[in-house]
Design a protein around this motif. Structure first.
Motif, mmCIF file in Angstrom:
data_model
loop_
_atom_site.group_PDB
_atom_site.id
_atom_site.type_symbol
_atom_site.label_atom_id
_atom_site.label_comp_id
_atom_site.label_asym_id
_atom_site.label_seq_id
_atom_site.Cartn_x
_atom_site.Cartn_y
_atom_site.Cartn_z
ATOM 1 N N TRP A 97 -3.176 0.025 -4.367
ATOM 2 C CA TRP A 97 -3.016 0.461 -5.761
ATOM 3 C C TRP A 97 -1.545 0.514 -6.154
ATOM 4 C CZ3 TRP A 97 -7.198 4.512 -4.549
ATOM 5 C CH2 TRP A 97 -8.459 4.067 -4.983
ATOM 6 N N GLN A 98 -0.669 0.858 -5.221
ATOM 7 C CA GLN A 98 0.765 0.953 -5.521
ATOM 8 C C GLN A 98 1.448 -0.401 -5.549
ATOM 9 O OE1 GLN A 98 2.352 3.531 -2.509
ATOM 10 N NE2 GLN A 98 1.873 5.394 -3.637
ATOM 11 N N ARG A 99 1.010 -1.347 -4.704
ATOM 12 C CA ARG A 99 1.774 -2.574 -4.490
ATOM 13 C C ARG A 99 1.018 -3.855 -4.779
ATOM 14 N NH1 ARG A 99 5.813 -2.113 -0.135
ATOM 15 N NH2 ARG A 99 6.419 0.049 -0.105
ATOM 16 N N SER A 100 -0.084 -3.796 -5.445
ATOM 17 C CA SER A 100 -0.948 -4.961 -5.642
ATOM 18 C C SER A 100 -0.248 -6.066 -6.419
ATOM 19 C CB SER A 100 -2.199 -4.524 -6.390
ATOM 20 O OG SER A 100 -2.978 -5.618 -6.762
ATOM 21 N N PRO A 101 -0.472 -7.328 -6.058
ATOM 22 C CA PRO A 101 -1.147 -7.785 -4.847
ATOM 23 C C PRO A 101 -0.216 -7.684 -3.647
ATOM 24 C CG PRO A 101 -0.425 -9.675 -6.104
ATOM 25 C CD PRO A 101 -0.048 -8.442 -6.896
ATOM 26 N N CYS A 102 -0.815 -7.474 -2.476
ATOM 27 C CA CYS A 102 -0.011 -7.374 -1.263
ATOM 28 C C CYS A 102 -0.750 -7.996 -0.082
ATOM 29 C CB CYS A 102 0.394 -5.937 -0.977
ATOM 30 S SG CYS A 102 -0.949 -4.777 -0.932
ATOM 31 N N SER A 103 0.025 -8.401 0.892
ATOM 32 C CA SER A 103 -0.536 -9.058 2.073
ATOM 33 C C SER A 103 -0.931 -8.017 3.112
ATOM 34 C CB SER A 103 0.493 -10.008 2.674
ATOM 35 O OG SER A 103 1.568 -9.267 3.230
ATOM 36 N N ALA A 104 -1.723 -8.448 4.066
ATOM 37 C CA ALA A 104 -2.107 -7.566 5.167
ATOM 38 C C ALA A 104 -0.861 -7.087 5.912
ATOM 39 C CB ALA A 104 -3.067 -8.277 6.117
ATOM 40 N N ALA A 105 0.109 -7.977 6.094
ATOM 41 C CA ALA A 105 1.345 -7.604 6.799
ATOM 42 C C ALA A 105 2.093 -6.497 6.051
ATOM 43 C CB ALA A 105 2.242 -8.825 6.977
ATOM 44 N N GLU A 106 2.147 -6.589 4.725
ATOM 45 C CA GLU A 106 2.808 -5.542 3.929
ATOM 46 C C GLU A 106 2.059 -4.207 4.051
ATOM 47 O OE1 GLU A 106 4.734 -8.049 0.238
ATOM 48 O OE2 GLU A 106 2.567 -7.735 0.244
ATOM 49 N N ILE A 107 0.734 -4.285 4.069
ATOM 50 C CA ILE A 107 -0.067 -3.065 4.196
ATOM 51 C C ILE A 107 0.153 -2.441 5.563
ATOM 52 C CG2 ILE A 107 -2.430 -2.153 4.215
ATOM 53 C CD1 ILE A 107 -3.096 -4.526 2.241
ATOM 54 N N VAL A 108 0.135 -3.260 6.612
ATOM 55 C CA VAL A 108 0.382 -2.763 7.970
ATOM 56 C C VAL A 108 1.747 -2.094 8.035
ATOM 57 C CG1 VAL A 108 0.814 -3.464 10.362
ATOM 58 C CG2 VAL A 108 -1.143 -4.409 9.124
ATOM 59 N N GLN A 109 2.760 -2.755 7.497
ATOM 60 C CA GLN A 109 4.123 -2.207 7.526
ATOM 61 C C GLN A 109 4.185 -0.853 6.819
ATOM 62 O OE1 GLN A 109 7.042 -4.530 5.403
ATOM 63 N NE2 GLN A 109 8.752 -3.550 6.461
ATOM 64 N N GLN A 110 3.552 -0.738 5.670
ATOM 65 C CA GLN A 110 3.567 0.504 4.905
ATOM 66 C C GLN A 110 2.823 1.609 5.663
ATOM 67 O OE1 GLN A 110 5.245 1.104 2.101
ATOM 68 N NE2 GLN A 110 4.505 3.193 1.950
ATOM 69 N N LEU A 111 1.676 1.280 6.212
ATOM 70 C CA LEU A 111 0.877 2.291 6.901
ATOM 71 C C LEU A 111 1.499 2.727 8.224
ATOM 72 C CD1 LEU A 111 -2.738 1.035 6.178
ATOM 73 C CD2 LEU A 111 -1.616 3.062 5.256
ATOM 74 N N GLN A 112 2.227 1.837 8.871
ATOM 75 C CA GLN A 112 2.860 2.206 10.136
ATOM 76 C C GLN A 112 3.979 3.222 9.936
ATOM 77 O OE1 GLN A 112 3.806 -1.526 12.073
ATOM 78 N NE2 GLN A 112 1.882 -1.464 13.227
ATOM 79 N N GLN A 113 4.463 3.357 8.716
ATOM 80 C CA GLN A 113 5.449 4.401 8.428
ATOM 81 C C GLN A 113 4.792 5.776 8.441
ATOM 82 O OE1 GLN A 113 7.385 3.392 4.740
ATOM 83 N NE2 GLN A 113 8.098 1.423 5.505
#
Length: 128
Positions: free
Chosen positions: A16-32
């Protein structure tokens, strides 16, 4: 009704914050926030696609994910389900339970008063 788990909701918040986004971007954000493995994120993304919460487009070798449900729409749906399940669909007992635990700040109370006044005014105008 869209049933989204807490883990899936964490992904949706990023999308919702960064759409559209890749799986890699989501992984990077969630790993924080948490130590999530890429495979776990991709599994959750596939579940959300299958549930109709997300769509994706391919860009080269990457999948770009976008929400199919607006955050506000999901919040309304989820809060309605919560109130229905725990308070038989009534808002007053929900607010009362927070008030009795002293979790309503003066700002919360003022906002609730304004909301009630606005709703009463709208109802009065609709009946006129």
């Amino acid at each position: 009704m869209l049933d989204i788990s807490n883990a899936e909701l964490a992904l949706m918040q990023v999308i919702w914050q960064r759409s559209p986004c890749s799986a890699a971007e989501i992984v990077q954000q969630l790993q924080q926030q948490k130590e999530w493995h890429e495979k776990t994120v991709k599994t959750l993304l596939n579940r959300l696609v299958n549930k109709g919460a997300l769509t994706y487009e391919t860009q080269g070798r990457a999948y770009m994910y976008s929400p199919l449900i607006a955050k506000k729409d999901y919040q309304q749906q989820a809060s309605g389900n919560f109130v229905q399940k725990l308070f038989a669909g009534r808002i007053a007992p929900l607010v009362a339970s927070f008030a009795h635990k002293h979790e309503l700040s003066p700002t919360d109370l003022a906002e609730l008063k304004q909301l009630v006044a606005r709703l009463e005014q709208e109802k009065y105008e609709d009946e006129s």
